[in-house]
Design an enzyme around this catalytic site. Structure first.
Site, PDB file in Angstrom:
ATOM      1  N   GLU A  35       0.832  -1.214   0.000  1.00 46.53           N
ATOM      2  CA  GLU A  35       0.000   0.000   0.000  1.00 46.53           C
ATOM      3  C   GLU A  35       0.861   1.257   0.000  1.00 46.53           C
ATOM      4  OE1 GLU A  35      -2.657   1.461  -0.311  1.00 46.53           O
ATOM      5  OE2 GLU A  35      -4.375   0.137   0.016  1.00 46.53           O
ATOM      6  N   ARG A 131      -8.080   2.351  12.728  1.00 44.79           N
ATOM      7  CA  ARG A 131      -6.654   2.564  12.465  1.00 44.79           C
ATOM      8  C   ARG A 131      -6.505   3.480  11.265  1.00 44.79           C
ATOM      9  NH1 ARG A 131      -5.127   0.313   7.720  1.00 44.79           N
ATOM     10  NH2 ARG A 131      -5.840  -1.759   7.068  1.00 44.79           N
ATOM     11  N   ASN A 133      -5.421   4.541   7.565  1.00 48.54           N
ATOM     12  CA  ASN A 133      -5.316   3.842   6.292  1.00 48.54           C
ATOM     13  C   ASN A 133      -4.497   4.696   5.336  1.00 48.54           C
ATOM     14  OD1 ASN A 133      -5.860   1.462   4.769  1.00 48.54           O
ATOM     15  ND2 ASN A 133      -7.337   2.613   3.549  1.00 48.54           N
ATOM     16  N   ASN A 184      -9.701   6.108   1.791  1.00 49.47           N
ATOM     17  CA  ASN A 184      -8.757   5.562   0.823  1.00 49.47           C
ATOM     18  C   ASN A 184      -8.226   6.632  -0.115  1.00 49.47           C
ATOM     19  OD1 ASN A 184      -7.301   3.192   0.071  1.00 49.47           O
ATOM     20  ND2 ASN A 184      -9.140   1.999   0.474  1.00 49.47           N
ATOM     21  N   ASP A 232     -18.342  -6.666  -7.012  1.00 50.10           N
ATOM     22  CA  ASP A 232     -17.616  -7.343  -5.938  1.00 50.10           C
ATOM     23  C   ASP A 232     -16.316  -6.632  -5.595  1.00 50.10           C
ATOM     24  OD1 ASP A 232     -19.529  -9.319  -5.711  1.00 50.10           O
ATOM     25  OD2 ASP A 232     -18.550 -10.650  -7.154  1.00 50.10           O
TER      26      ASP A 232
END
Length: 326
Positions: A35, A131, A133, A184, A232
Protein backbone atom coordinates in the site's frame (compact mmCIF):
# COMPACT_ATOMS: atom_id res chain seq x y z
CA UNK A 1 15.77 -14.03 -2.01
CA UNK A 2 14.82 -14.55 -5.65
CA UNK A 3 12.00 -12.66 -7.32
CA UNK A 4 10.36 -13.63 -10.59
CA UNK A 5 9.89 -10.90 -13.19
CA UNK A 6 6.85 -11.02 -15.43
CA UNK A 7 5.58 -8.70 -18.12
CA UNK A 8 2.57 -8.60 -20.40
CA UNK A 9 1.19 -6.27 -23.03
CA UNK A 10 -2.19 -4.63 -22.92
CA UNK A 11 -4.52 -3.05 -25.38
CA UNK A 12 -6.92 -0.66 -23.74
CA UNK A 13 -10.39 0.69 -24.31
CA UNK A 14 -11.72 4.18 -24.73
CA UNK A 15 -9.50 5.86 -27.30
CA UNK A 16 -7.13 5.09 -30.13
CA UNK A 17 -3.40 5.05 -29.51
CA UNK A 18 -0.58 3.56 -31.55
CA UNK A 19 1.58 2.68 -28.57
CA UNK A 20 1.03 -0.32 -26.34
CA UNK A 21 0.82 -0.26 -22.58
CA UNK A 22 3.12 -2.67 -20.77
CA UNK A 23 2.77 -3.98 -17.23
CA UNK A 24 5.84 -5.49 -15.56
CA UNK A 25 6.38 -7.13 -12.21
CA UNK A 26 9.33 -5.57 -10.42
CA UNK A 27 11.84 -7.30 -8.13
CA UNK A 28 9.99 -7.07 -4.81
CA UNK A 29 8.96 -9.18 -1.83
CA UNK A 30 5.50 -10.72 -1.94
CA UNK A 31 3.40 -8.48 0.29
CA UNK A 32 0.24 -9.49 2.09
CA UNK A 33 -1.04 -5.96 1.55
CA UNK A 34 1.24 -3.58 -0.33
CA UNK A 35 0.00 0.00 0.00
CA UNK A 36 0.77 3.71 -0.06
CA UNK A 37 3.27 4.16 -2.94
CA UNK A 38 5.17 7.46 -2.81
CA UNK A 39 7.78 8.52 -5.38
CA UNK A 40 10.72 10.45 -3.92
CA UNK A 41 12.69 12.54 -6.42
CA UNK A 42 15.77 12.98 -4.21
CA UNK A 43 16.46 9.25 -3.91
CA UNK A 44 14.83 8.20 -7.22
CA UNK A 45 12.95 5.64 -5.19
CA UNK A 46 9.41 4.45 -4.60
CA UNK A 47 8.54 3.99 -0.93
CA UNK A 48 5.59 1.84 0.09
CA UNK A 49 4.26 -0.32 2.94
CA UNK A 50 3.29 -3.94 3.48
CA UNK A 51 0.62 -3.39 6.11
CA UNK A 52 -0.20 -6.99 6.97
CA UNK A 53 2.95 -9.08 6.98
CA UNK A 54 4.05 -10.85 10.19
CA UNK A 55 5.26 -7.34 10.99
CA UNK A 56 4.37 -4.27 8.97
CA UNK A 57 7.22 -3.46 6.59
CA UNK A 58 8.50 -0.28 4.97
CA UNK A 59 9.93 -0.87 1.49
CA UNK A 60 12.01 1.17 -0.95
CA UNK A 61 12.23 0.30 -4.64
CA UNK A 62 15.47 1.76 -6.02
CA UNK A 63 14.97 2.74 -9.66
CA UNK A 64 18.65 2.67 -10.63
CA UNK A 65 19.38 -0.64 -8.94
CA UNK A 66 16.02 -2.20 -9.89
CA UNK A 67 15.93 -3.63 -6.39
CA UNK A 68 13.59 -3.41 -3.40
CA UNK A 69 14.83 -3.01 0.18
CA UNK A 70 12.45 -3.99 3.05
CA UNK A 71 12.70 -3.12 6.73
CA UNK A 72 10.71 -3.51 9.92
CA UNK A 73 10.71 -0.96 12.73
CA UNK A 74 11.03 -1.94 16.38
CA UNK A 75 8.19 -0.63 18.56
CA UNK A 76 6.09 0.19 15.49
CA UNK A 77 4.30 -3.11 14.73
CA UNK A 78 1.73 -1.47 12.43
CA UNK A 79 2.53 0.87 9.53
CA UNK A 80 -0.18 1.87 7.06
CA UNK A 81 1.39 4.71 5.04
CA UNK A 82 4.84 6.26 4.55
CA UNK A 83 5.67 9.90 3.79
CA UNK A 84 9.21 11.29 3.64
CA UNK A 85 9.64 14.30 5.93
CA UNK A 86 10.70 17.67 4.54
CA UNK A 87 14.33 18.72 5.21
CA UNK A 88 15.34 15.19 6.17
CA UNK A 89 17.07 12.41 4.26
CA UNK A 90 16.23 9.51 6.55
CA UNK A 91 13.08 10.36 8.51
CA UNK A 92 9.55 9.34 7.57
CA UNK A 93 6.03 9.76 8.89
CA UNK A 94 4.11 6.48 9.16
CA UNK A 95 0.59 5.66 10.31
CA UNK A 96 0.29 3.37 13.35
CA UNK A 97 -3.17 2.72 14.79
CA UNK A 98 -4.48 6.31 15.02
CA UNK A 99 -1.11 7.90 15.75
CA UNK A 100 1.26 9.29 13.12
CA UNK A 101 4.81 8.38 14.12
CA UNK A 102 8.25 9.53 12.98
CA UNK A 103 10.71 6.77 12.14
CA UNK A 104 14.32 6.83 10.93
CA UNK A 105 15.59 4.52 8.17
CA UNK A 106 18.60 4.64 5.86
CA UNK A 107 16.72 2.93 3.02
CA UNK A 108 18.85 -0.22 3.01
CA UNK A 109 19.12 -1.68 6.50
CA UNK A 110 16.66 -4.37 7.57
CA UNK A 111 15.69 -2.34 10.63
CA UNK A 112 14.40 1.18 11.11
CA UNK A 113 14.09 3.12 14.36
CA UNK A 114 11.13 4.68 16.12
CA UNK A 115 11.83 8.36 16.85
CA UNK A 116 8.69 9.96 18.29
CA UNK A 117 4.94 10.38 18.02
CA UNK A 118 4.00 13.29 15.74
CA UNK A 119 0.22 13.61 16.22
CA UNK A 120 -2.92 11.58 16.88
CA UNK A 121 -6.29 11.84 15.16
CA UNK A 122 -8.69 9.74 17.28
CA UNK A 123 -9.01 8.45 20.84
CA UNK A 124 -11.63 6.87 23.06
CA UNK A 125 -13.72 3.68 23.05
CA UNK A 126 -15.79 4.73 20.03
CA UNK A 127 -12.64 4.67 17.87
CA UNK A 128 -10.95 1.72 19.59
CA UNK A 129 -11.19 -0.51 16.51
CA UNK A 130 -10.07 2.18 14.05
CA UNK A 131 -6.65 2.56 12.47
CA UNK A 132 -5.02 4.85 9.94
CA UNK A 133 -5.32 3.84 6.29
CA UNK A 134 -4.28 5.87 3.23
CA UNK A 135 -2.55 9.25 3.49
CA UNK A 136 -0.83 11.79 1.23
CA UNK A 137 0.39 15.37 1.25
CA UNK A 138 -1.34 18.13 -0.65
CA UNK A 139 0.75 20.21 -3.09
CA UNK A 140 2.19 22.37 -0.30
CA UNK A 141 3.01 19.58 2.18
CA UNK A 142 -0.05 19.43 4.43
CA UNK A 143 -0.96 15.94 5.62
CA UNK A 144 -4.28 14.49 4.47
CA UNK A 145 -5.19 11.05 5.78
CA UNK A 146 -8.02 8.98 7.11
CA UNK A 147 -8.98 5.99 9.17
CA UNK A 148 -10.91 2.78 8.73
CA UNK A 149 -12.62 0.32 11.04
CA UNK A 150 -12.60 -3.07 9.35
CA UNK A 151 -10.92 -4.49 6.26
CA UNK A 152 -14.05 -5.78 4.60
CA UNK A 153 -17.10 -3.98 3.26
CA UNK A 154 -19.64 -6.70 4.06
CA UNK A 155 -20.90 -8.27 7.25
CA UNK A 156 -22.27 -7.08 10.59
CA UNK A 157 -19.44 -4.60 11.21
CA UNK A 158 -20.13 -2.37 8.24
CA UNK A 159 -20.20 0.75 10.41
CA UNK A 160 -18.99 4.18 9.32
CA UNK A 161 -16.95 5.19 12.40
CA UNK A 162 -13.93 6.45 10.43
CA UNK A 163 -13.00 9.95 9.27
CA UNK A 164 -10.75 12.05 7.05
CA UNK A 165 -8.29 14.48 8.65
CA UNK A 166 -5.80 17.19 7.77
CA UNK A 167 -2.67 18.05 9.74
CA UNK A 168 -1.08 21.47 9.38
CA UNK A 169 1.93 22.32 11.51
CA UNK A 170 0.49 25.77 12.25
CA UNK A 171 -2.95 24.66 13.45
CA UNK A 172 -2.57 20.94 14.14
CA UNK A 173 -5.20 18.29 13.30
CA UNK A 174 -8.50 19.23 11.69
CA UNK A 175 -11.43 16.89 11.12
CA UNK A 176 -12.59 17.17 7.49
CA UNK A 177 -15.19 14.44 6.96
CA UNK A 178 -16.96 11.88 9.13
CA UNK A 179 -19.21 8.84 8.54
CA UNK A 180 -16.45 7.10 6.57
CA UNK A 181 -16.09 3.33 6.20
CA UNK A 182 -12.60 2.94 4.71
CA UNK A 183 -10.75 6.18 3.98
CA UNK A 184 -8.76 5.56 0.82
CA UNK A 185 -7.58 7.19 -2.42
CA UNK A 186 -6.70 10.89 -2.40
CA UNK A 187 -5.45 13.21 -5.14
CA UNK A 188 -5.55 16.87 -6.18
CA UNK A 189 -6.19 18.35 -9.62
CA UNK A 190 -5.95 22.17 -9.76
CA UNK A 191 -8.61 23.49 -7.37
CA UNK A 192 -10.29 20.10 -6.86
CA UNK A 193 -9.70 17.36 -4.29
CA UNK A 194 -10.77 13.78 -5.05
CA UNK A 195 -11.43 11.20 -2.36
CA UNK A 196 -12.50 7.57 -2.10
CA UNK A 197 -14.36 5.89 0.75
CA UNK A 198 -14.05 2.32 -0.50
CA UNK A 199 -17.21 0.95 1.08
CA UNK A 200 -19.32 3.88 -0.08
CA UNK A 201 -18.51 2.63 -3.62
CA UNK A 202 -18.13 6.07 -5.11
CA UNK A 203 -15.67 8.87 -5.84
CA UNK A 204 -16.18 12.26 -4.21
CA UNK A 205 -15.08 15.64 -5.58
CA UNK A 206 -14.50 18.70 -3.37
CA UNK A 207 -13.50 22.27 -4.04
CA UNK A 208 -9.98 22.75 -2.67
CA UNK A 209 -8.37 25.94 -1.39
CA UNK A 210 -4.59 25.68 -1.69
CA UNK A 211 -4.10 28.71 0.56
CA UNK A 212 -5.91 27.21 3.55
CA UNK A 213 -6.10 23.50 2.73
CA UNK A 214 -9.87 23.59 3.24
CA UNK A 215 -12.23 21.41 1.22
CA UNK A 216 -15.88 22.20 0.55
CA UNK A 217 -18.90 21.50 -1.67
CA UNK A 218 -18.76 17.70 -1.51
CA UNK A 219 -20.39 15.94 -4.45
CA UNK A 220 -20.39 12.44 -5.91
CA UNK A 221 -18.87 12.48 -9.39
CA UNK A 222 -18.51 8.73 -10.04
CA UNK A 223 -20.54 5.74 -8.84
CA UNK A 224 -18.86 2.33 -8.84
CA UNK A 225 -21.62 0.32 -10.45
CA UNK A 226 -21.76 -2.52 -13.00
CA UNK A 227 -25.14 -2.86 -14.71
CA UNK A 228 -26.58 -0.71 -11.98
CA UNK A 229 -25.32 -2.92 -9.15
CA UNK A 230 -22.47 -2.61 -6.70
CA UNK A 231 -19.71 -4.90 -7.99
CA UNK A 232 -17.62 -7.34 -5.94
CA UNK A 233 -14.59 -5.05 -6.18
CA UNK A 234 -14.03 -1.71 -4.46
CA UNK A 235 -12.18 1.46 -5.42
CA UNK A 236 -8.86 1.71 -3.58
CA UNK A 237 -5.80 4.01 -3.97
CA UNK A 238 -5.69 6.79 -6.56
CA UNK A 239 -3.46 9.30 -8.32
CA UNK A 240 -3.71 11.78 -11.20
CA UNK A 241 -1.72 12.79 -14.28
CA UNK A 242 -0.71 16.23 -15.54
CA UNK A 243 -3.74 16.29 -17.85
CA UNK A 244 -6.09 15.96 -14.90
CA UNK A 245 -7.15 12.35 -15.42
CA UNK A 246 -7.52 10.03 -12.42
CA UNK A 247 -6.02 6.55 -12.07
CA UNK A 248 -7.89 4.34 -9.61
CA UNK A 249 -6.79 0.94 -8.29
CA UNK A 250 -9.49 -1.69 -7.78
CA UNK A 251 -9.32 -4.17 -4.92
CA UNK A 252 -10.62 -7.54 -6.21
CA UNK A 253 -11.13 -5.93 -9.62
CA UNK A 254 -7.95 -6.97 -11.51
CA UNK A 255 -7.58 -3.48 -12.98
CA UNK A 256 -6.66 0.19 -12.79
CA UNK A 257 -9.20 2.67 -14.18
CA UNK A 258 -8.30 5.83 -16.05
CA UNK A 259 -11.10 8.29 -15.44
CA UNK A 260 -11.89 11.76 -16.78
CA UNK A 261 -13.29 13.58 -13.71
CA UNK A 262 -14.91 16.31 -15.79
CA UNK A 263 -17.14 13.83 -17.63
CA UNK A 264 -17.00 10.80 -15.25
CA UNK A 265 -16.03 8.77 -18.31
CA UNK A 266 -13.79 5.72 -17.95
CA UNK A 267 -11.14 6.29 -20.63
CA UNK A 268 -9.20 3.07 -20.16
CA UNK A 269 -8.89 -0.07 -18.06
CA UNK A 270 -5.45 -1.61 -17.46
CA UNK A 271 -6.06 -5.24 -16.55
CA UNK A 272 -3.83 -7.52 -14.44
CA UNK A 273 -5.01 -11.02 -15.47
CA UNK A 274 -3.43 -12.90 -12.55
CA UNK A 275 -3.58 -10.21 -9.86
CA UNK A 276 -6.98 -9.32 -8.44
CA UNK A 277 -6.13 -7.00 -5.54
CA UNK A 278 -4.63 -3.78 -6.92
CA UNK A 279 -4.29 -1.52 -3.90
CA UNK A 280 -2.80 1.79 -5.02
CA UNK A 281 -0.94 3.67 -7.76
CA UNK A 282 1.61 6.49 -8.01
CA UNK A 283 3.55 8.09 -10.85
CA UNK A 284 7.35 8.00 -10.66
CA UNK A 285 10.58 7.30 -12.51
CA UNK A 286 13.11 9.87 -13.75
CA UNK A 287 10.54 11.38 -16.13
CA UNK A 288 7.51 10.74 -13.90
CA UNK A 289 5.95 8.71 -16.72
CA UNK A 290 5.87 5.31 -14.98
CA UNK A 291 2.72 4.35 -13.09
CA UNK A 292 3.68 2.13 -10.15
CA UNK A 293 1.06 -0.18 -8.65
CA UNK A 294 1.06 -1.96 -5.30
CA UNK A 295 -0.87 -5.20 -4.88
CA UNK A 296 -2.01 -7.59 -2.14
CA UNK A 297 -2.31 -11.33 -1.65
CA UNK A 298 -4.67 -11.87 1.32
CA UNK A 299 -5.28 -15.49 0.39
CA UNK A 300 -4.62 -15.29 -3.35
CA UNK A 301 -2.59 -18.25 -4.58
CA UNK A 302 -1.24 -16.66 -7.75
CA UNK A 303 2.52 -16.14 -7.61
CA UNK A 304 2.04 -12.76 -9.28
CA UNK A 305 -0.09 -11.35 -6.45
CA UNK A 306 1.42 -9.12 -3.78
CA UNK A 307 4.33 -7.73 -5.80
CA UNK A 308 5.14 -4.22 -7.00
CA UNK A 309 4.37 -3.45 -10.66
CA UNK A 310 5.09 -0.72 -13.17
CA UNK A 311 2.90 0.38 -16.07
CA UNK A 312 4.64 2.07 -18.99
CA UNK A 313 3.59 3.39 -22.39
CA UNK A 314 0.74 5.48 -21.02
CA UNK A 315 1.72 8.56 -23.03
CA UNK A 316 1.45 10.88 -20.05
CA UNK A 317 3.13 11.66 -16.75
CA UNK A 318 2.23 12.60 -13.22
CA UNK A 319 3.75 14.37 -10.25
CA UNK A 320 6.17 13.17 -7.62
CA UNK A 321 5.06 12.68 -4.05
CA UNK A 322 5.22 15.73 -1.77
CA UNK A 323 7.17 15.52 1.49
CA UNK A 324 5.25 16.20 4.67
CA UNK A 325 5.89 19.38 6.67
CA UNK A 326 5.99 18.64 10.39
Amino acid sequence: MNYLGRAFWLSFIGFACSSQVKIEQLPSPRSLCGEGPHWDVATQSLYYIDIEGPESTILRYDYKENKTYPATVDNVPLMTFVLPIENSTDEFLVGSDTIAKVIRWDGKSSKGQYVRDAFAVESGDYYSTNRFNDAKCDPVGRFFGGTQRYNECKGPFNVATASLYRYDRQIGVKHLKGNVFISNGLTWVANKFYYIDSCAHDLKEFDYNIETGDISNERTMFLNRVDGKTPDFVLDGMTSDVEGNLYIATYNGHKVFKLNPKTSEVLAEYVFPNVSKITSVAFGGPNLDILYATTATRGDTQDEAGHLYKITGLGTKGSAGVKVKL
